[in-house]
Write an enzyme that holds these catalytic residues in place. Structure first.
Site, PDB file in Angstrom:
ATOM      1  N   ASP A   1       0.887  -1.271  -0.022  1.00  0.00           N
ATOM      2  CA  ASP A   1       0.140   0.155   0.112  1.00  0.00           C
ATOM      3  C   ASP A   1       0.592   1.144   0.144  1.00  0.00           C
ATOM      4  O   ASP A   1       2.519   1.311   0.509  1.00  0.00           O
ATOM      5  CB  ASP A   1      -0.764  -0.209   0.602  1.00  0.00           C
ATOM      6  CG  ASP A   1      -1.546   1.016   1.446  1.00  0.00           C
ATOM      7  OD1 ASP A   1      -2.708   1.611  -0.132  1.00  0.00           O
ATOM      8  OD2 ASP A   1      -1.755   1.886   2.552  1.00  0.00           O
ATOM      9  N   SER A   2       0.442   1.714  -0.259  1.00  0.00           N
ATOM     10  CA  SER A   2       0.998   3.520  -0.117  1.00  0.00           C
ATOM     11  C   SER A   2       1.550   3.745   1.528  1.00  0.00           C
ATOM     12  O   SER A   2       2.093   4.803   1.302  1.00  0.00           O
ATOM     13  CB  SER A   2       0.020   5.363  -0.467  1.00  0.00           C
ATOM     14  OG  SER A   2      -0.912   4.599   0.161  1.00  0.00           O
TER      15      SER A   2
ATOM     16  N   CYS B   1      -4.836  -1.466  -1.986  1.00  0.00           N
ATOM     17  CA  CYS B   1      -4.400   0.211  -2.229  1.00  0.00           C
ATOM     18  C   CYS B   1      -5.370   0.012  -2.855  1.00  0.00           C
ATOM     19  O   CYS B   1      -5.220  -0.154  -3.950  1.00  0.00           O
ATOM     20  CB  CYS B   1      -2.912   0.807  -2.373  1.00  0.00           C
ATOM     21  SG  CYS B   1      -3.060   2.533  -2.521  1.00  0.00           S
TER      22      CYS B   1
ATOM     23  N   GLU C   1      -5.870   9.047   9.253  1.00  0.00           N
ATOM     24  CA  GLU C   1      -4.117   9.239   9.603  1.00  0.00           C
ATOM     25  C   GLU C   1      -4.028   9.830  11.119  1.00  0.00           C
ATOM     26  O   GLU C   1      -3.430   9.520  12.088  1.00  0.00           O
ATOM     27  CB  GLU C   1      -3.251   9.956   8.837  1.00  0.00           C
ATOM     28  CG  GLU C   1      -3.608   8.908   8.186  1.00  0.00           C
ATOM     29  CD  GLU C   1      -2.240   8.570   7.039  1.00  0.00           C
ATOM     30  OE1 GLU C   1      -1.351   9.105   6.911  1.00  0.00           O
ATOM     31  OE2 GLU C   1      -1.897   7.837   5.700  1.00  0.00           O
TER      32      GLU C   1
ATOM     33  N   CYS D   1     -11.375   3.086  -0.194  1.00  0.00           N
ATOM     34  CA  CYS D   1     -10.020   3.660  -0.088  1.00  0.00           C
ATOM     35  C   CYS D   1     -10.145   3.238   1.390  1.00  0.00           C
ATOM     36  O   CYS D   1     -10.345   2.813   2.110  1.00  0.00           O
ATOM     37  CB  CYS D   1     -10.068   4.643   0.374  1.00  0.00           C
ATOM     38  SG  CYS D   1      -8.635   5.695   1.437  1.00  0.00           S
TER      39      CYS D   1
ATOM     40  N   HIS E   1      -8.399   3.373   4.082  1.00  0.00           N
ATOM     41  CA  HIS E   1      -8.589   4.404   5.105  1.00  0.00           C
ATOM     42  C   HIS E   1     -10.531   4.086   5.837  1.00  0.00           C
ATOM     43  O   HIS E   1     -10.145   4.332   7.004  1.00  0.00           O
ATOM     44  CB  HIS E   1      -8.310   5.263   5.341  1.00  0.00           C
ATOM     45  CG  HIS E   1      -6.906   5.590   5.741  1.00  0.00           C
ATOM     46  ND1 HIS E   1      -5.961   5.125   4.121  1.00  0.00           N
ATOM     47  CD2 HIS E   1      -5.951   6.032   6.094  1.00  0.00           C
ATOM     48  CE1 HIS E   1      -5.020   5.535   4.585  1.00  0.00           C
ATOM     49  NE2 HIS E   1      -4.469   6.285   5.636  1.00  0.00           N
TER      50      HIS E   1
HETATM   51  N1  DGL Z   1      -4.014   4.033   0.605  1.00  0.00           N
HETATM   52  C1  DGL Z   1      -4.659   5.265  -0.344  1.00  0.00           C
HETATM   53  C2  DGL Z   1      -6.012   4.051  -1.474  1.00  0.00           C
HETATM   54  O1  DGL Z   1      -6.710   3.347  -0.517  1.00  0.00           O
HETATM   55  C3  DGL Z   1      -5.284   6.036   0.507  1.00  0.00           C
HETATM   56  C4  DGL Z   1      -3.631   6.837   0.750  1.00  0.00           C
HETATM   57  C5  DGL Z   1      -3.111   7.666   0.152  1.00  0.00           C
HETATM   58  O2  DGL Z   1      -3.992   8.756  -1.257  1.00  0.00           O
HETATM   59  O3  DGL Z   1      -2.157   6.726  -0.528  1.00  0.00           O
HETATM   60  O4  DGL Z   1      -6.321   4.508  -1.756  1.00  0.00           O
END
Ligand code: DGL
Length: 264
Positions: free
Chosen positions: A8-9, A71, A150, A181, A183
């Site tokens: 993931d990011s 992600c 976050e 997403c 989060h």
């Molecule tokens: N992990 C990203 C997503 O699911 C969210 C966080 C980011 O913008 O990197 O889209």
């Protein structure tokens, strides 16, 4: 016994890792959070694909059997290009969520929320056109949700006010909402309250983990681990990833390694 690579990011994909650990209790996981390049959610397809390619190269050096792109933004922006060149089996977040939404909706009116880049890529709309053409999809970008999660403001008044603002165009229009997403499952209670009882929420983290399990559930003919084992890597600030893992998704983390991605 499988070895699964998950990336993931940054910290958000830990929600997917947690779902995967529930489904694969005797499995070795390697998780990469690309915290040096977070957030992906406002970046271009070219840039996100470059980051994802380097992470996949690293995971392939670790001999993973499959890779989960945990992600939504990377699934939307990078997966279409990566699936043509990567040989390791890969799983993404978009198709399973659309299929679940299609199975749940009665009115065929489905909403999807995600980062700015996920929504503007049109990936959900394009995939829905091919896979679930019966759905009328309404997409809304919710860029402030990621920083609110976050910051730990999971049930804060600011998060509620932001939800009211973002979700207003969906109210009364849909009976199913895809949380597109990583989060968003963490603020599902507020999203559910704002939209009301008549709207079912689909967590892409949960349904993606179920889809991985449906494909890989036949165990390899090797001794099983007593419990799952996780190696965590962050491309910057490993302590922050460890903290989020403990605080937000309750993973018992001992150590997070710092990973330097070679091509970047
Ligand atoms: N992990 C990203 C997503 O699911 C969210 C966080 C980011 O913008 O990197 O889209």
């Amino acid at each position: 016994m499988y070895k699964l690579g998950v990336f993931d990011s940054g910290v958000g994909g830990l929600t997917v890792l947690k779902e995967l650990m529930g489904k694969f209790p005797h499995t070795e996981f390697i998780y990469v959070g690309d915290t040096a390049h977070l957030p992906y959610g406002n970046k271009s397809a070219q840039v996100v694909t470059g980051y994802a390619r380097e992470i996949i190269r690293f995971l392939e050096t670790q001999n993973v059997d499959a890779i989960v792109i945990a992600c939504n933004t990377a699934s939307a922006l990078a997966y279409p290009a990566l699936k043509k060149s990567v040989e390791t089996p890969m799983f993404e977040m978009i198709e399973p969520a659309l299929l679940r939404a299609a199975a749940l909706t009665k009115t065929k009116n489905v909403g999807v929320i995600g980062t700015r880049s996920t929504i503007s890529s049109g990936a959900y709309a394009l995939t829905a056109k091919k896979l679930t053409p019966q759905l009328t999809l309404t997409s809304v970008a919710c860029p402030l949700f990621v920083p609110l999660v976050e910051e730990g403001m999971l049930s804060h008044a600011i998060t509620r006010a932001t939800s009211e603002l973002y979700l207003a165009p969906l109210k009364g229009k849909i009976d199913t909402l895809i949380l597109g997403c990583t989060h968003y499952p963490l603020i599902a209670p507020i999203i559910g309250q704002v939209l009301g009882k008549g709207v079912q929420l689909v967590s892409s983290a949960q349904v993606a983990a179920e889809a991985v399990h449906a494909t890989l559930s036949r165990p390899k003919l090797e001794p099983m681990l007593k419990s799952s084992h996780v190696e965590l890597y962050a491309t910057d600030d490993p302590l922050r990833l460890a903290d989020f893992a403990r605080r937000a998704v309750h993973l018992p983390v001992r150590e997070v390694h710092l990973l330097h991605l070679k091509g970047l």
